[in-house]
Design a protein around this motif. Structure first.
Motif, PDB file in Angstrom:
ATOM      1  N   ARG A  63       0.848  -1.195   0.000  1.00 62.44           N
ATOM      2  CA  ARG A  63       0.000   0.000   0.000  1.00 62.44           C
ATOM      3  C   ARG A  63       0.880   1.239   0.000  1.00 62.44           C
ATOM      4  NH1 ARG A  63      -3.311   1.168   5.339  1.00 62.44           N
ATOM      5  NH2 ARG A  63      -1.195   1.681   5.995  1.00 62.44           N
ATOM      6  N   GLY A  65       0.302   5.754  -0.191  1.00 62.36           N
ATOM      7  CA  GLY A  65      -0.551   6.923  -0.322  1.00 62.36           C
ATOM      8  C   GLY A  65      -0.098   7.790  -1.479  1.00 62.36           C
ATOM      9  N   THR A 157     -10.290   6.305  -2.031  1.00 59.49           N
ATOM     10  CA  THR A 157     -10.039   7.550  -1.317  1.00 59.49           C
ATOM     11  C   THR A 157      -9.501   7.223   0.077  1.00 59.49           C
ATOM     12  OG1 THR A 157     -11.796   8.687  -2.519  1.00 59.49           O
ATOM     13  CG2 THR A 157     -11.131   9.646  -0.419  1.00 59.49           C
ATOM     14  N   SER A 158      -8.586   8.025   0.573  1.00 60.41           N
ATOM     15  CA  SER A 158      -8.011   7.784   1.896  1.00 60.41           C
ATOM     16  C   SER A 158      -9.057   7.935   2.987  1.00 60.41           C
ATOM     17  CB  SER A 158      -6.850   8.749   2.151  1.00 60.41           C
ATOM     18  OG  SER A 158      -5.756   8.444   1.313  1.00 60.41           O
ATOM     19  N   GLU A 164      -4.670   7.900   7.336  1.00 57.29           N
ATOM     20  CA  GLU A 164      -4.218   8.063   5.951  1.00 57.29           C
ATOM     21  C   GLU A 164      -4.306   9.540   5.574  1.00 57.29           C
ATOM     22  OE1 GLU A 164      -5.902   3.620   4.756  1.00 57.29           O
ATOM     23  OE2 GLU A 164      -6.879   5.409   3.964  1.00 57.29           O
ATOM     24  N   GLU A 166      -2.743  11.217   2.580  1.00 59.49           N
ATOM     25  CA  GLU A 166      -2.808  11.597   1.168  1.00 59.49           C
ATOM     26  C   GLU A 166      -4.248  11.501   0.657  1.00 59.49           C
ATOM     27  OE1 GLU A 166      -0.841   9.299   2.423  1.00 59.49           O
ATOM     28  OE2 GLU A 166       1.247   9.894   2.064  1.00 59.49           O
ATOM     29  N   SER A 168      -5.424   9.693  -1.826  1.00 56.56           N
ATOM     30  CA  SER A 168      -5.819   8.341  -2.234  1.00 56.56           C
ATOM     31  C   SER A 168      -4.838   7.301  -1.717  1.00 56.56           C
ATOM     32  CB  SER A 168      -5.891   8.249  -3.767  1.00 56.56           C
ATOM     33  OG  SER A 168      -6.752   9.211  -4.309  1.00 56.56           O
ATOM     34  N   GLN A 169      -5.298   6.044  -1.743  1.00 55.39           N
ATOM     35  CA  GLN A 169      -4.467   4.910  -1.383  1.00 55.39           C
ATOM     36  C   GLN A 169      -4.457   3.925  -2.551  1.00 55.39           C
ATOM     37  OE1 GLN A 169      -2.784   4.555   1.726  1.00 55.39           O
ATOM     38  NE2 GLN A 169      -3.416   6.700   1.924  1.00 55.39           N
TER      39      GLN A 169
END
Length: 226
Positions: A63, A65, A157-158, A164, A166, A168-169
């Protein structure tokens, strides 16, 4: 436009240096405190992408960000091909069959040996109506060498509650048996080496893609930047 923070590799030795020898700038492998935590995490993801949790087991999750919207990030993933600046193409060439991302063959140098074949099970470009996480994903059935089973690129989406930061992830999800044979997967030293290679290359690919997408998104917002 600002300068791209990446350089393109120019051969097999360059791929080896950039993706295998050099330590990743960011370690993206998701680590778990217990096997129970891993099982719960994996099941939640498999159910989201519509995979039978009894048929496949996610052995490997990465994963990272990305400071760009999930829709923009996914759109850039759709452009993946044999000319990608984020992939060791001189060692493992990406070959889109009939220029379709749904049908991919990864070959070793010279294109004489198929490392593995990826056939799309599903590509969700638009989030499901009841999806609050704005998730999109690629889901592939893989065969040939490794990985065997499934491979998925999952974007959402984060979630601030999970720390989280950022926009997005991006997840790299893999379920595989080494060399496509259960026998090889039982040899612990071989399995350990193969996992190390997979994890190192995946961390480099993920971070390079993050850099590329963030650079593209920043230039989209500020095209006048020099």
């Amino acid at each position: 436009m600002s300068t791209l923070p990446l350089t393109r590799t120019n051969g097999i030795l360059s791929d080896i240096r950039c993706y295998f020898i050099r330590k990743p700038d960011v370690e993206t492998l998701v680590n778990f405190s217990s096997e129970e935590e891993r099982e719960l995490y994996c099941k939640s993801i498999l159910q989201r992408i519509g995979i039978d949790v009894h048929q496949f087991k996610l052995m490997n999750i990465h994963r990272i960000g990305v400071e760009a919207p999930a829709s923009f990030l996914f759109h850039e993933l759709m452009k993946w091909n044999g000319d990608s600046i984020c992939w060791p193409n001189h060692i493992a060439r990406v070959n889109l069959q009939e220029n379709r991302i749904e049908d991919i063959v990864i070959t070793l140098p010279g294109r004489f040996y198929k490392l593995f074949v990826m056939k799309a099970i599903r590509i969700r470009q638009i989030p499901a109506p009841n999806d609050t996480d704005n998730a999109r994903y690629f889901l592939y059935q893989c065969s040939g060498g490794y990985p065997i089973g499934i491979f998925s690129l999952y974007v959402r989406t984060s979630i601030a509650e999970r720390g989280e930061q950022e926009m997005s992830q991006l997840f790299f999800l893999t379920s595989f048996n080494f060399y496509g044979k259960q026998f090889w997967s039982r040899i612990k030293p071989l399995r350990a080496v193969w996992e190390w290679i997979h994890n190192r290359v995946t961390s480099h690919v993920a971070y390079r893609f993050k850099q590329l997408v963030e650079w593209q998104f920043e230039n989209l917002k500020h095209p006048e930047t020099v």
